[in-house]
Design a protein around this motif. Structure first.
Motif, PDB file in Angstrom:
ATOM      1  N   ASP A   1       8.125  53.886 -11.379  1.00 30.94           N
ATOM      2  CA  ASP A   1       9.426  54.306 -10.540  1.00 30.94           C
ATOM      3  C   ASP A   1       9.826  52.856 -11.234  1.00 30.94           C
ATOM      4  O   ASP A   1      11.378  51.760 -10.559  1.00 30.94           O
ATOM      5  N   SER A   2       9.617  51.780 -12.380  1.00 33.51           N
ATOM      6  CA  SER A   2       9.918  50.022 -12.337  1.00 33.51           C
ATOM      7  C   SER A   2      11.435  49.990 -12.849  1.00 33.51           C
ATOM      8  O   SER A   2      12.085  49.668 -12.563  1.00 33.51           O
ATOM      9  N   PHE A   3      11.848  51.535 -13.789  1.00 36.35           N
ATOM     10  CA  PHE A   3      13.114  51.996 -14.714  1.00 36.35           C
ATOM     11  C   PHE A   3      13.799  51.297 -14.264  1.00 36.35           C
ATOM     12  O   PHE A   3      15.340  50.326 -13.391  1.00 36.35           O
ATOM     13  N   GLU A   4      13.703  52.384 -13.221  1.00 35.82           N
ATOM     14  CA  GLU A   4      15.032  52.586 -11.974  1.00 35.82           C
ATOM     15  C   GLU A   4      15.701  51.503 -11.250  1.00 35.82           C
ATOM     16  O   GLU A   4      16.577  50.748 -10.825  1.00 35.82           O
ATOM     17  N   LEU A   5      14.423  51.196 -10.636  1.00 36.32           N
ATOM     18  CA  LEU A   5      14.012  49.662  -9.246  1.00 36.32           C
ATOM     19  C   LEU A   5      15.084  48.522 -10.127  1.00 36.32           C
ATOM     20  O   LEU A   5      15.104  47.671  -9.327  1.00 36.32           O
TER      21      LEU A   5
ATOM     22  N   SER B   1      16.688  48.003 -12.734  1.00 31.44           N
ATOM     23  CA  SER B   1      18.206  48.226 -14.182  1.00 31.44           C
ATOM     24  C   SER B   1      19.268  48.639 -12.508  1.00 31.44           C
ATOM     25  O   SER B   1      20.188  48.231 -12.968  1.00 31.44           O
ATOM     26  N   THR B   2      18.424  49.326 -11.379  1.00 33.74           N
ATOM     27  CA  THR B   2      20.114  49.220 -10.316  1.00 33.74           C
ATOM     28  C   THR B   2      19.737  48.165  -9.175  1.00 33.74           C
ATOM     29  O   THR B   2      20.520  47.849  -8.362  1.00 33.74           O
TER      30      THR B   2
END
Length: 334
Positions: free
Chosen positions: A188-192, A194-195
């Motif tokens: 989930d790290s990329f979404e957390l 990057s947003t």
């Protein structure tokens, strides 16, 4: 025997050989190029070689479960073989937290091999991972604080930010430090980040590349790591028990410390590669100050006391001595 009879006999023999082959369904929730996924493939190759082809792996195209459900998925037979993070199910495992304390070592190999040896000696007999056949245990490389917009130079800096964490001892430590952390799988790290939902994450070096976290620009490292994350590599027990004795012996031969070293070597290799890439992508790295380290040590002492009490309540005798033995083993393996 005429040609038709010979051909039929040959086909029947080949059919019998094919039906005798055991195929293990193997799942990973990490990218196929991740060091842990690749180590799992290497283990499968070793199994096929040791069993002379009577056992082989089918690498599933997608994970059978979200990361936190992987343990139960293997236990219930949705996959025959996989690995998971113990801390993804808080409170379920206690002994595993021994491998997650700060300042243990600067490589996955040192902590993982020491952990595997302690696990076999003390934890496996107490059924820490009951419900599955434990093939090996391991840790990732030294844990680091990664942030997107600003460096973390003190505990106070960290307290002003929001972090993704993977659970386990670092979750408990973060609470004592007063940090704002949320338990989420690595995937989930990329979404957390990057947003902007999270300001940073706690990870080993390799994760910047495997999770494609190009937005990260700051890293705070600690001598021996801020933490480690414990993993279990496992097999469905019914599937294991259904194998022929010689096949089980072959799997046992390539598991345990042999498998631990596969996973650890993959992690150390990808950690090193990531550090080189960070030099070209502008990640600013700094070592935590002595004052910062001492703040962590003060809180960690409380967690060690808590772990000793919890481990002894689950049947581990002389837990503090076991922790000391583990630390000594990591030092020997450096």
């Amino acid at each position: 025997m005429n040609r038709k009879t010979f051909t039929l006999a040959t086909l029947l023999a080949l059919s019998g050989a094919a039906s005798a082959q055991t195929v293990l369904n193997v799942s990973t929730w990490l990218p196929p190029t991740h060091g842990a996924s690749m180590a799992q493939v290497q283990w499968c190759e070793a199994v096929e070689k040791e069993t002379r082809g009577s056992v082989k792996c089918n690498h599933l195209p997608k994970a059978v479960s979200a990361p936190p459900g992987t343990f139960d998925a293997v236990r219930d037979g949705l996959a025959d073989v996989s690995f998971t993070v113990d801390g993804y199910t808080p409170g379920r495992f206690v002994f595993t937290q021994l491998a997650e304390f700060p300042f243990l070592g600067d490589s996955s190999t040192a902590t993982s091999v020491a952990y595997q040896r302690i696990y076999e000696k003390y934890f496996a007999p107490l059924g820490e991972h009951r419900g599955v056949k434990t093939l090996a245990v391991f840790t990732h490389g030294p844990g680091i604080i990664f942030t997107v917009k600003q460096p973390v130079t003190s505990a106070a800096d960290a307290a002003r930010l929001k972090f993704r964490i993977g659970g386990g001892n670092i979750n408990e430590l973060s609470r004592l430090m007063g940090w704002n952390t949320t338990l989420k799988p690595a995937t989930d790290s990329f979404e957390l980040l990057s947003t902007g939902v999270m300001d940073g994450t706690f990870f080993p070096d390799e994760s910047l590349q495997s999770m494609k976290l190009s937005m990260v620009k700051h890293a705070t490292t600690f001598p021996g790591g801020l933490y480690n994350t414990s993993f279990v590599f496992m097999m469905n027990p019914a599937r294991y028990n259904a194998l022929k004795p010689e096949e089980r012996a072959a799997i046992d031969k390539v598991s345990g410390e042999a498998a631990t070293r596969l996973f650890a070597a993959g992690w150390d290799r990808t950690d090193a590669a990531s550090r080189e890439i960070q030099k070209t992508t502008g990640v600013q790295r700094q070592m935590a100050s002595e004052a910062f380290v001492n703040e962590v040590k003060a809180k960690q002492a409380q967690l060690e006391d808590k772990w000793v009490a919890a481990a002894e309540a689950r049947g581990l005798k002389n837990a503090r001595a076991v922790l000391a033995e583990f630390r000594a083993e990591t030092q020997k393996l450096k």
